[in-house]
Design a protein around this motif. Structure first.
Motif, PDB file in Angstrom:
ATOM      1  N   UNK A   1       0.834  -1.211   0.000  1.00 25.79           N
ATOM      2  CA  UNK A   1       0.000   0.000   0.000  1.00 25.79           C
ATOM      3  C   UNK A   1       0.868   1.260   0.000  1.00 25.79           C
ATOM      4  N   UNK A   2       1.943   1.250   0.771  1.00 31.02           N
ATOM      5  CA  UNK A   2       2.822   2.421   0.800  1.00 31.02           C
ATOM      6  C   UNK A   2       3.469   2.650  -0.570  1.00 31.02           C
ATOM      7  N   UNK A   3       3.873   1.571  -1.217  1.00 30.03           N
ATOM      8  CA  UNK A   3       4.498   1.718  -2.534  1.00 30.03           C
ATOM      9  C   UNK A   3       3.497   2.273  -3.549  1.00 30.03           C
ATOM     10  N   UNK A   4       2.256   1.824  -3.475  1.00 32.07           N
ATOM     11  CA  UNK A   4       1.236   2.356  -4.392  1.00 32.07           C
ATOM     12  C   UNK A   4       1.010   3.846  -4.150  1.00 32.07           C
ATOM     13  N   UNK A   5       0.996   4.233  -2.885  1.00 34.62           N
ATOM     14  CA  UNK A   5       0.820   5.646  -2.549  1.00 34.62           C
ATOM     15  C   UNK A   5       2.004   6.467  -3.045  1.00 34.62           C
ATOM     16  N   UNK A   6       3.210   5.932  -2.902  1.00 36.46           N
ATOM     17  CA  UNK A   6       4.401   6.656  -3.341  1.00 36.46           C
ATOM     18  C   UNK A   6       4.400   6.867  -4.862  1.00 36.46           C
ATOM     19  N   UNK A   7       3.932   5.883  -5.604  1.00 39.57           N
ATOM     20  CA  UNK A   7       3.812   6.049  -7.056  1.00 39.57           C
ATOM     21  C   UNK A   7       2.831   7.183  -7.366  1.00 39.57           C
ATOM     22  N   UNK A   8       1.698   7.195  -6.647  1.00 39.98           N
ATOM     23  CA  UNK A   8       0.705   8.262  -6.845  1.00 39.98           C
ATOM     24  C   UNK A   8       1.274   9.615  -6.439  1.00 39.98           C
ATOM     25  N   UNK A   9       2.106   9.639  -5.393  1.00 41.16           N
ATOM     26  CA  UNK A   9       2.719  10.884  -4.956  1.00 41.16           C
ATOM     27  C   UNK A   9       3.685  11.397  -6.027  1.00 41.16           C
ATOM     28  N   UNK A  10       4.453  10.490  -6.628  1.00 38.53           N
ATOM     29  CA  UNK A  10       5.360  10.887  -7.709  1.00 38.53           C
ATOM     30  C   UNK A  10       4.573  11.497  -8.869  1.00 38.53           C
ATOM     31  N   UNK A  11       3.446  10.874  -9.229  1.00 38.74           N
ATOM     32  CA  UNK A  11       2.618  11.402 -10.310  1.00 38.74           C
ATOM     33  C   UNK A  11       2.084  12.794  -9.971  1.00 38.74           C
TER      34      UNK A  11
END
Length: 411
Positions: free
Chosen positions: A161-171
């Motif tokens: 879940x944290x990795x998915x959020x980090x990808x969204x944060x990068x976007x």
């Protein structure tokens, strides 16, 4: 009177400053001259001191081509800044700046938004950016809260879940970078690019790293950073992908080949630029004629349209115009992209000294996306120049554009 910042090791004439910046960028005299509609001999005369500081519209175009933010870097006059003349500041810039530079130390016990809800919010934000209307104004409304929510979620969630959020944060940082582009805040553009790359690396996501490399290439290219570093970044990121096994990876791989092509074009290396453009073109063809990435917009239409930019940066006015004639931007599912590529088409015609076509295309670009045109440096400089010294045949249309773009009237 301000104390001079020149040192015994710093060029102290306008021409010497121009030469130093051009050589730092890896640009030749023909490239710089061609990009501003002058000859290599004109650039040489400027650098040798045979010609003095040009008039303001031409000086602004020279600064833009050299990637100079502050005219003092060229003129030594600290009272002049390129942003004063060529860059506009959006009225929501202070709020977005605050959102970037505020640090939220919220309690970990506070429940973050669900991951799927956050990802949906990011997708909606991209739709706002690419949609019809005042895209900067609309995106500025949602960015501060979206950043805060994603940053909090990245601190609270763990594992997948944290990795998915980090990808969204990068976007989301990519969106912030796009919002900030062509505004007088280069330090914030660099900050968002770096944060996007950090989030992508923390997510351990090759796809996110590839996107961050594409956007960092824009940052470095606009800042005149070393060409070899830009290409190296793009190629290292593309090596992380699996373009033969994954369509998403293929799109990002193609995007990074396009980044390399544009970088080579910027320093006048046609053979390498065309070689990497061919790679991007091959990726787009493999993805299919109608494919376009949902928010990166990579696809055949985008590759074809960037051929205009590549030829213009290579100072081939004829080649750029021919590329522009082959491109139909209307199928692109992004108003901002349609407007940008129309502006690049206008830049192509400006190299051929065809002001009627330039004004017509800039008008179409404004109709597609008013804020894209309003914040574009070439558009602002070209309209200013044509309003001052353009032919009578375009004066009425130029004056309308000048008002629409909210450009100041020359004193």
């Amino acid at each position: 009177m301000p104390e001079s910042t020149d040192t015994p090791h710093t060029p102290c004439t306008f021409g010497q400053r121009v030469k130093k910046r051009r050589e730092r960028n890896g640009q030749t005299r023909p490239v710089v001259g061609g990009l501003i509609g002058r000859s290599a001999e004109w650039v040489k005369a400027i650098e040798n001191g045979r010609l003095g500081v040009p008039r303001l519209p031409l000086l602004l175009r020279l600064a833009d081509v050299l990637g100079v933010e502050d005219l003092a870097e060229l003129t030594g006059d600290e009272r002049l800044a390129v942003s004063s003349y060529t860059k506009a500041a959006h009225n929501a810039l202070p709020a977005v700046r605050t959102a970037l530079t505020n640090y939220h130390f919220t309690d970990h016990d506070e429940e973050p938004e669900a991951v799927d809800v956050l990802l949906s919010s990011v997708r909606q934000a991209w739709q706002l950016w690419h949609g019809i209307g005042e895209h900067r104004t609309r995106i500025a409304v949602v960015l501060p809260d979206l950043l805060a929510d994603l940053q909090h979620a990245a601190r609270v969630y763990e594992g997948v879940d944290r990795r998915r959020v980090l990808v969204a944060l990068a976007e989301t940082y990519h969106l912030v970078q796009l919002y900030l582009s062509f505004q007088p805040v280069p330090e914030l553009v660099m900050l968002t690019g770096d944060r996007a790359m950090s989030a992508a690396q923390d997510a351990d996501s090759p796809k996110a790293i590839a996107c961050a490399a594409w956007y960092m290439n824009h940052v470095f290219r606009d800042a005149g950073e070393r060409h070899d570093a830009r290409v190296d970044l793009a190629m290292k990121a593309s090596d992380l992908l699996r373009p033969n096994d994954d369509r998403e990876d293929l799109a990002r791989w193609g995007l990074l080949q396009l980044a390399a092509a544009l970088s080579f074009a910027k320093v006048g290396r046609r053979g390498d630029a065309e070689r990497f453009w061919d790679r991007a073109n091959g990726a787009a063809k493999n993805l299919g004629k109608t494919y376009a990435h949902p928010y990166l917009i990579f696809g055949q239409g985008m590759v074809d349209a960037y051929a205009i930019t590549m030829e213009a940066d290579l100072v081939s006015g004829h080649g750029a115009v021919e590329a522009a004639k082959r491109v139909d931007v209307s199928p692109m599912e992004s108003a901002t992209r349609r407007s940008f590529h129309l502006i690049e088409s206008a830049r192509a015609y400006s190299l051929q000294r065809e002001p009627v076509a330039v004004v017509h295309l800039l008008g179409k670009a404004y109709e597609e996306s008013a804020e894209t045109a309003r914040f574009n440096i070439f558009t602002r400089a070209a309209v200013t120049d044509l309003a001052e010294s353009g032919p009578t045949a375009v004066r009425r249309e130029v004056e309308r554009l000048r008002r629409d773009l909210r450009l100041p009237v020359a004193a």
